[in-house]
Design a protein around this motif. Structure first.
Motif, PDB file in Angstrom:
ATOM      1  N   GLN B 111       0.950  -1.279   0.188  1.00 31.16           N
ATOM      2  CA  GLN B 111      -0.308  -0.242  -0.171  1.00 31.16           C
ATOM      3  C   GLN B 111       1.030   1.727  -0.129  1.00 31.16           C
ATOM      4  O   GLN B 111       0.516   2.381  -0.490  1.00 31.16           O
ATOM      5  N   ALA B 114       2.226   1.832  -3.277  1.00 35.17           N
ATOM      6  CA  ALA B 114       1.838   2.267  -4.585  1.00 35.17           C
ATOM      7  C   ALA B 114       1.729   4.184  -3.485  1.00 35.17           C
ATOM      8  O   ALA B 114       1.369   4.660  -4.699  1.00 35.17           O
ATOM      9  N   THR B 184      -8.447   6.542  -4.722  1.00 38.71           N
ATOM     10  CA  THR B 184      -7.967   5.718  -5.908  1.00 38.71           C
ATOM     11  C   THR B 184      -8.041   6.565  -7.541  1.00 38.71           C
ATOM     12  O   THR B 184      -7.012   7.187  -8.346  1.00 38.71           O
ATOM     13  N   PRO B 190      -3.647   2.678  -4.534  1.00 42.11           N
ATOM     14  CA  PRO B 190      -3.393   2.471  -5.091  1.00 42.11           C
ATOM     15  C   PRO B 190      -4.846   0.933  -5.156  1.00 42.11           C
ATOM     16  O   PRO B 190      -6.104   1.665  -4.706  1.00 42.11           O
ATOM     17  N   ASP B 191      -4.688  -0.086  -6.712  1.00 38.84           N
ATOM     18  CA  ASP B 191      -5.352  -0.796  -7.050  1.00 38.84           C
ATOM     19  C   ASP B 191      -5.558  -1.686  -6.119  1.00 38.84           C
ATOM     20  O   ASP B 191      -4.474  -2.170  -6.041  1.00 38.84           O
ATOM     21  N   VAL B 193      -7.517  -4.774  -5.962  1.00 36.83           N
ATOM     22  CA  VAL B 193      -7.175  -5.900  -6.344  1.00 36.83           C
ATOM     23  C   VAL B 193      -5.895  -6.345  -7.175  1.00 36.83           C
ATOM     24  O   VAL B 193      -5.654  -7.401  -6.453  1.00 36.83           O
ATOM     25  N   ALA B 194      -4.918  -5.577  -7.316  1.00 32.62           N
ATOM     26  CA  ALA B 194      -3.747  -6.001  -8.001  1.00 32.62           C
ATOM     27  C   ALA B 194      -2.621  -6.165  -6.932  1.00 32.62           C
ATOM     28  O   ALA B 194      -1.790  -6.934  -6.799  1.00 32.62           O
ATOM     29  N   LEU B 195      -3.134  -5.740  -5.547  1.00 30.62           N
ATOM     30  CA  LEU B 195      -2.839  -5.589  -4.613  1.00 30.62           C
ATOM     31  C   LEU B 195      -2.851  -6.730  -3.971  1.00 30.62           C
ATOM     32  O   LEU B 195      -1.988  -7.490  -3.430  1.00 30.62           O
ATOM     33  N   GLN B 196      -3.773  -6.708  -3.883  1.00 33.42           N
ATOM     34  CA  GLN B 196      -4.458  -8.461  -3.305  1.00 33.42           C
ATOM     35  C   GLN B 196      -3.636  -9.705  -4.170  1.00 33.42           C
ATOM     36  O   GLN B 196      -3.622 -10.495  -3.846  1.00 33.42           O
ATOM     37  N   ASP B 197      -3.575  -9.586  -5.850  1.00 35.78           N
ATOM     38  CA  ASP B 197      -2.596 -10.792  -6.292  1.00 35.78           C
ATOM     39  C   ASP B 197      -1.040 -10.703  -5.547  1.00 35.78           C
ATOM     40  O   ASP B 197      -0.582 -11.707  -5.386  1.00 35.78           O
ATOM     41  N   GLU B 198      -0.436  -9.329  -5.787  1.00 28.66           N
ATOM     42  CA  GLU B 198       1.229 -10.050  -5.300  1.00 28.66           C
ATOM     43  C   GLU B 198       1.398  -9.691  -3.454  1.00 28.66           C
ATOM     44  O   GLU B 198       1.996 -10.585  -3.295  1.00 28.66           O
ATOM     45  N   LYS B 201       0.281 -13.931  -3.447  1.00 35.02           N
ATOM     46  CA  LYS B 201       1.834 -14.312  -3.807  1.00 35.02           C
ATOM     47  C   LYS B 201       2.911 -14.382  -2.745  1.00 35.02           C
ATOM     48  O   LYS B 201       3.507 -15.242  -2.935  1.00 35.02           O
TER      49      LYS B 201
END
Lengths: 161, 252
Positions: B111, B114, B184, B190-191, B193-198, B201
């Motif tokens: 976060q 971003a 945003t 920050p997006d 949804v993109a943060l959640q993927d990252e 991982k």
């Protein structure tokens, strides 16, 4: 009062010690960002860490020092950008740290810290590179504790964040 | 919702997260299992307190009603606090605090990275300073997670339990509401949804190294960001605000 020069003010500020590491002055540490001389003096300071408990003490030291030199109107501007890192410590400041027994930070701060920690830290006393991390945390937020396996002295390391 | 209202709420939330986590950490000062950890915890608590101060001061400036950092910290009631539920959970045992810090800081680091790039100067400046601190914290807590997860049968089981117990609070990290969306959209924030993927991982990689199992996403708790807190929050706030509430305007 005669016309005050910016250099003169910087000179005075270069005599103000950092309260936590008094061997360094605030200009060695690189936290004086700007000085403006108008009808008084405005000093722009940046904190080392967001929670650095010395911030208020440093501001008071600056105000006191300038008052002593006859500057009546002193204001402090807190600036955050660009953020302070250990790279802001001057070459002279690094040398003073080493002489004082604190290993100066390796250039340069940054993302490396997440991956593999610090590189070789040289003992500030005997200059051996044969040193061991004792604790990632030390007497202040900006230092880690090390010991030298050559001369066996414990020492502090100014860590790169 | 106006741009300014969303901005004020967004910055206040960031401050609330920092202050509530700081307060939870302060509760464990002197309880560290060893000296290094004691210092780490106190240092981290101080970092969060510093971040909260900057964020609340910025919120006060945005609001323009003359409220300062102390007003935000000490003179708001529980419903006005909009921190994540994860952060107000009781400290529990050492593994619980490590799990909490790891799950949150894995998110907070992304976060902040971003926010460092966002177009609101005040927020970007604070994020640029804070990101360095949080990166250091995360390295530390990840090491503990690995050490305990990949440790003895006892430490492994307890670490797994801590992760499982707190998992239900991780959905809220990525549940965007109107405030997130407005911020945003207006400031290139920050997006989530993109943060959640990252995040998934990164978290999966550390859990794997710690020989721990990543929990399945089940029911997720939410409400903290809207001021609806768990039963633990009132106690935290009562202790933290006691002095200013009992002696209004008291100064040192």
């Amino acid at each position: 009062m005669s016309v005050l020069s910016r250099d003169q003010v910087m000179q005075w500020l270069s005599e103000v010690p950092d309260p936590e590491i008094p061997v360094l002055t605030i200009t060695d540490l690189g936290i004086v960002r700007d000085v403006a001389v108008n009808d008084g003096v405005t000093v722009a300071l940046t904190p080392t860490y967001t929670g650095c408990p010395a911030t208020e003490v440093i501001e008071k030291s600056v105000i006191d020092a300038l008052h002593e030199h006859g500057v009546e109107r002193v204001s402090i501007d807190r600036v955050l950008s660009p953020p302070w890192t250990t790279d802001w410590i001057s070459a002279e400041g690094r040398e003073k740290l080493r002489e004082y027994g604190i290993a100066p930070p390796e250039k340069s701060a940054g993302k490396r810290a997440l991956l593999h920690g610090e590189k070789t830290v040289q003992c500030p006393r005997c200059a051996s590179a044969d040193t061991q991390l004792v604790s990632e945390f030390g007497s202040t937020a900006c230092k880690a504790s090390y010991k030298c396996t050559a001369c066996l002295e414990p020492f502090e390391y100014f860590k790169c964040i | 919702m106006s741009t300014d209202t969303a901005l004020l709420a967004y910055v206040t939330r960031l401050g609330d997260n920092a202050l509530v986590l700081s307060q939870r950490k302060i509760e464990t000062v002197t309880l560290g299992p060893e000296l290094e950890e004691e210092l780490a915890n106190a240092n981290f608590a101080l970092d969060y307190l510093g971040q909260a101060r900057l964020l609340y001061s910025l919120a006060g400036e945005i609001e323009g009603d003359g409220r300062g950092e102390d007003d935000f910290a000490f003179l708001r009631s529980d419903h006005e606090y909009q921190n994540l539920l994860l952060l107000e959970q009781p400290n529990g045992h050492f593994g619980d605090t490590i799990a909490r810090d790891f799950l949150f800081e894995s998110f907070y680091l992304l976060q902040l990275e971003a926010l460092e790039q966002c177009s609101h100067t005040g927020v970007a400046e604070i994020a640029a300073r804070a990101v360095k601190e949080v990166r250091y914290h995360l390295r530390h807590v990840a090491q503990w997670l690995i050490r305990l997860g990949d440790g003895t049968a006892q430490s492994h089981a307890r670490m797994q339990q801590s992760i499982d117990d707190l998992w239900r609070f991780t959905g809220e990290l990525f549940a965007a509401d109107e405030i997130d969306r407005e911020f945003t959209a207006n400031y290139a924030g920050p997006d989530l949804v993109a943060l959640q993927d990252e995040w998934q991982k990164n978290v999966a990689a550390v859990l794997r190294e710690a020989t721990l199992t990543m929990p399945e996403d089940g029911w997720m708790a939410s409400g903290g960001k809207q001021g609806q807190h768990s039963e633990h929050f009132g106690f935290l706030l009562a202790e933290m605000q006691h002095l200013q509430r009992s002696h209004p305007g008291a100064t040192w």
